[in-house]
Design a protein around this motif. Structure first.
Motif, PDB file in Angstrom:
ATOM      1  N   LEU A 188       0.631  -1.337   0.227  1.00 21.56           N
ATOM      2  CA  LEU A 188      -0.040  -0.066  -0.456  1.00 21.56           C
ATOM      3  C   LEU A 188       0.694   1.344   0.331  1.00 21.56           C
ATOM      4  CD1 LEU A 188      -3.095  -1.428   2.564  1.00 21.56           C
ATOM      5  CD2 LEU A 188      -3.097  -1.086  -0.339  1.00 21.56           C
ATOM      6  N   PHE A 189       1.969   1.545   1.112  1.00 20.17           N
ATOM      7  CA  PHE A 189       2.607   2.613   1.036  1.00 20.17           C
ATOM      8  C   PHE A 189       4.462   1.431   1.366  1.00 20.17           C
ATOM      9  CE2 PHE A 189       0.798   2.417   4.818  1.00 20.17           C
ATOM     10  CZ  PHE A 189       1.902   2.745   5.775  1.00 20.17           C
ATOM     11  N   ASP A 190       5.422   2.168   0.980  1.00 26.66           N
ATOM     12  CA  ASP A 190       6.857   1.873   1.774  1.00 26.66           C
ATOM     13  C   ASP A 190       6.699   1.250   3.057  1.00 26.66           C
ATOM     14  OD1 ASP A 190       9.430   0.356   1.356  1.00 26.66           O
ATOM     15  OD2 ASP A 190      10.355   2.783   1.428  1.00 26.66           O
ATOM     16  N   GLY A 191       6.644  -0.285   3.697  1.00 25.67           N
ATOM     17  CA  GLY A 191       7.310  -0.127   4.308  1.00 25.67           C
ATOM     18  C   GLY A 191       5.713  -0.376   5.397  1.00 25.67           C
ATOM     19  N   ALA A 192       4.476  -0.658   4.574  1.00 25.53           N
ATOM     20  CA  ALA A 192       3.008  -0.941   5.204  1.00 25.53           C
ATOM     21  C   ALA A 192       2.902  -2.734   5.366  1.00 25.53           C
ATOM     22  CB  ALA A 192       2.510  -0.900   4.177  1.00 25.53           C
ATOM     23  N   LYS A 193       1.856  -3.441   6.229  1.00 28.59           N
ATOM     24  CA  LYS A 193       2.071  -3.996   7.174  1.00 28.59           C
ATOM     25  C   LYS A 193       0.592  -3.932   7.291  1.00 28.59           C
ATOM     26  CE  LYS A 193       6.015  -4.537   9.606  1.00 28.59           C
ATOM     27  NZ  LYS A 193       7.614  -5.716  10.515  1.00 28.59           N
ATOM     28  N   VAL A 194       0.010  -5.245   6.750  1.00 26.72           N
ATOM     29  CA  VAL A 194      -1.826  -5.194   6.090  1.00 26.72           C
ATOM     30  C   VAL A 194      -1.655  -6.480   7.070  1.00 26.72           C
ATOM     31  CG1 VAL A 194      -1.700  -3.781   4.302  1.00 26.72           C
ATOM     32  CG2 VAL A 194      -2.159  -6.603   4.541  1.00 26.72           C
ATOM     33  N   ASP A 195      -3.522  -5.665   7.753  1.00 32.18           N
ATOM     34  CA  ASP A 195      -3.597  -6.726   9.104  1.00 32.18           C
ATOM     35  C   ASP A 195      -5.150  -7.758   8.065  1.00 32.18           C
ATOM     36  OD1 ASP A 195      -4.851  -8.881  11.340  1.00 32.18           O
ATOM     37  OD2 ASP A 195      -2.915  -7.544  12.277  1.00 32.18           O
ATOM     38  N   GLY A 196      -6.192  -6.903   8.874  1.00 37.52           N
ATOM     39  CA  GLY A 196      -8.151  -7.256   8.161  1.00 37.52           C
ATOM     40  C   GLY A 196      -8.480  -6.896   7.420  1.00 37.52           C
ATOM     41  N   ILE A 197      -8.941  -8.298   6.660  1.00 33.91           N
ATOM     42  CA  ILE A 197      -9.310  -7.419   5.197  1.00 33.91           C
ATOM     43  C   ILE A 197     -11.729  -7.469   5.545  1.00 33.91           C
ATOM     44  CG2 ILE A 197      -8.224  -7.732   4.037  1.00 33.91           C
ATOM     45  CD1 ILE A 197      -9.206 -10.421   2.857  1.00 33.91           C
ATOM     46  N   ALA A 198     -11.704  -6.512   5.206  1.00 30.51           N
ATOM     47  CA  ALA A 198     -13.616  -7.280   5.011  1.00 30.51           C
ATOM     48  C   ALA A 198     -15.027  -6.443   4.366  1.00 30.51           C
ATOM     49  CB  ALA A 198     -14.599  -6.760   6.007  1.00 30.51           C
ATOM     50  N   PHE A 199     -15.294  -7.071   3.203  1.00 31.97           N
ATOM     51  CA  PHE A 199     -16.275  -6.311   2.041  1.00 31.97           C
ATOM     52  C   PHE A 199     -17.422  -6.355   2.611  1.00 31.97           C
ATOM     53  CE2 PHE A 199     -14.211 -10.070  -0.348  1.00 31.97           C
ATOM     54  CZ  PHE A 199     -13.641  -9.225  -1.238  1.00 31.97           C
ATOM     55  N   ASP A 200     -17.844  -4.522   1.104  1.00 27.84           N
ATOM     56  CA  ASP A 200     -19.105  -3.903   2.093  1.00 27.84           C
ATOM     57  C   ASP A 200     -19.201  -4.781   1.294  1.00 27.84           C
ATOM     58  OD1 ASP A 200     -18.412  -2.116  -0.342  1.00 27.84           O
ATOM     59  OD2 ASP A 200     -17.819  -0.693   0.960  1.00 27.84           O
ATOM     60  N   ALA A 201     -20.844  -3.949   1.275  1.00 33.62           N
ATOM     61  CA  ALA A 201     -21.904  -4.544  -0.478  1.00 33.62           C
ATOM     62  C   ALA A 201     -21.781  -4.208  -1.675  1.00 33.62           C
ATOM     63  CB  ALA A 201     -23.230  -3.724   0.416  1.00 33.62           C
ATOM     64  N   ASP A 202     -21.245  -2.880  -1.628  1.00 30.33           N
ATOM     65  CA  ASP A 202     -20.700  -2.366  -2.685  1.00 30.33           C
ATOM     66  C   ASP A 202     -19.381  -2.813  -3.854  1.00 30.33           C
ATOM     67  OD1 ASP A 202     -22.326  -0.709  -2.977  1.00 30.33           O
ATOM     68  OD2 ASP A 202     -20.985   1.251  -2.698  1.00 30.33           O
ATOM     69  N   GLY A 203     -19.098  -4.144  -2.907  1.00 22.44           N
ATOM     70  CA  GLY A 203     -18.071  -4.666  -3.559  1.00 22.44           C
ATOM     71  C   GLY A 203     -16.668  -4.528  -3.224  1.00 22.44           C
TER      72      GLY A 203
END
Length: 305
Positions: free
Chosen positions: A208-223
């Motif tokens: 996402l950017f230099d050094g980013a660490k992602v964790d959780g994800i979830a969809f909304d109704a618009d995808g």
């Protein structure tokens, strides 16, 4: 379709739920407002709808991380400390579902996810010990198992992942989306009729950017895919075309610290709860877009004990 392009979460928009929680990493919300939150003091903290009364539920051991609710209102828990998957019945009793694969320890079991077809996806972040070593460098030894909710017929469907975190299946059941923490972004696979995965590709910026660490994800109704990022305490929305929109940024962690998951709740699915590894309560705000209903919202499931 609601426009999320200009949506921002301001500190004044954030409210807090729960008290004295310990490592509230993952949240399950029921239609009536009941919350079930992973908690180190016991497997799960139950917060009653309306009254806000809370109690510990399940065994007081291990490091509960991801949790999922079954069709009959029980829970499946990923214990990242013990490296096992277990099930909690409605009396709070624990039963091990899976503790090894092909004769070896599972590793750091991070997340469990039940999709609309009752397939259980198990995300293992790393087999490196201690697991913190795989967070401080890019170690592509994470993987995903697929099985039924009782733990039968486990099979490895993805590997070579960089600290596998939360996974989700899109509304059409076409793709499995995988948060790769140390890669700083999202990968996805096409799902075959038998649950096999193929065609790994990135979705959105990687990282996402230099050094980013992602964790959780979830969809909304618009995808749109909502993503939590832990170094700048961000919430990022990836639109269906992969365009990234940052809706919240708090590098000092004054409002939300170490966000780990996103859960849509409320009767209209516009209340957002954000899990955390460091906070003692759960942050909440209102979204302009409804969330995609989880598996347990589509039937008469209830886990109130």
């Amino acid at each position: 379709m609601q426009n999320i392009d200009h949506f921002k979460v301001a500190p004044a928009d954030v409210r807090y739920v729960g008290t004295d929680l310990s490592r509230p990493e993952c949240i399950i919300a029921e239609r009536d407002g009941t919350l079930w939150i992973a908690d180190n003091r016991g497997a799960i903290t139950h917060i009653e709808a309306g009254s806000g009364k809370q109690r510990l539920f399940g065994p007081q051991e291990g490091v509960p991380n991801g949790i999922a609710m079954t069709r009959d209102g029980e829970f499946i828990v990923a214990d990242i400390g013990a490296g096992v998957v277990y099930r909690i019945d409605r009396d709070g009793n624990k039963r091990i579902v899976l503790d090894s694969y092909e004769g070896k320890r599972l590793g750091a079991v991070n997340f469990v996810y039940l999709d609309d077809w009752d397939r259980l996806w198990v995300a293992v972040s790393t087999i490196t010990e201690p697991r913190s070593a795989a967070l401080n460098s890019v170690v592509p030894d994470g993987y995903v198992l697929l099985m039924d909710p009782e733990g039968r017929n486990p099979r490895r469907v993805a590997d070579g992942l960089r600290f596998t975190n939360e996974v989700r299946v899109d509304a059409r059941g076409e793709f499995l989306y995988v948060a790769e923490t140390t890669a700083g972004g999202i990968s996805r696979y096409r799902i075959g009729p038998d649950g096999s995965l193929s065609g790994r590709e990135t979705f959105g910026p990687m990282p996402l950017f230099d050094g980013a660490k992602v964790d959780g994800i979830a969809f909304d109704a618009d995808g749109n895919l909502w993503v939590t990022e832990i170094t700048r305490n961000q919430l990022v929305v990836l639109k269906p075309d992969g365009t990234a929109i940052t809706v919240f940024d708090d590098p000092d962690g004054k409002t939300i610290d170490f966000p780990t998951s996103v859960t849509f709740a409320g009767e209209d699915l516009r209340t957002v709860y954000v899990g955390s590894l460091k906070m003692r309560s759960v942050a909440s705000f209102q979204s302009p877009v409804a969330g995609a209903p989880m598996r347990h919202w589509r039937g008469d499931v209830t886990a109130t004990a």
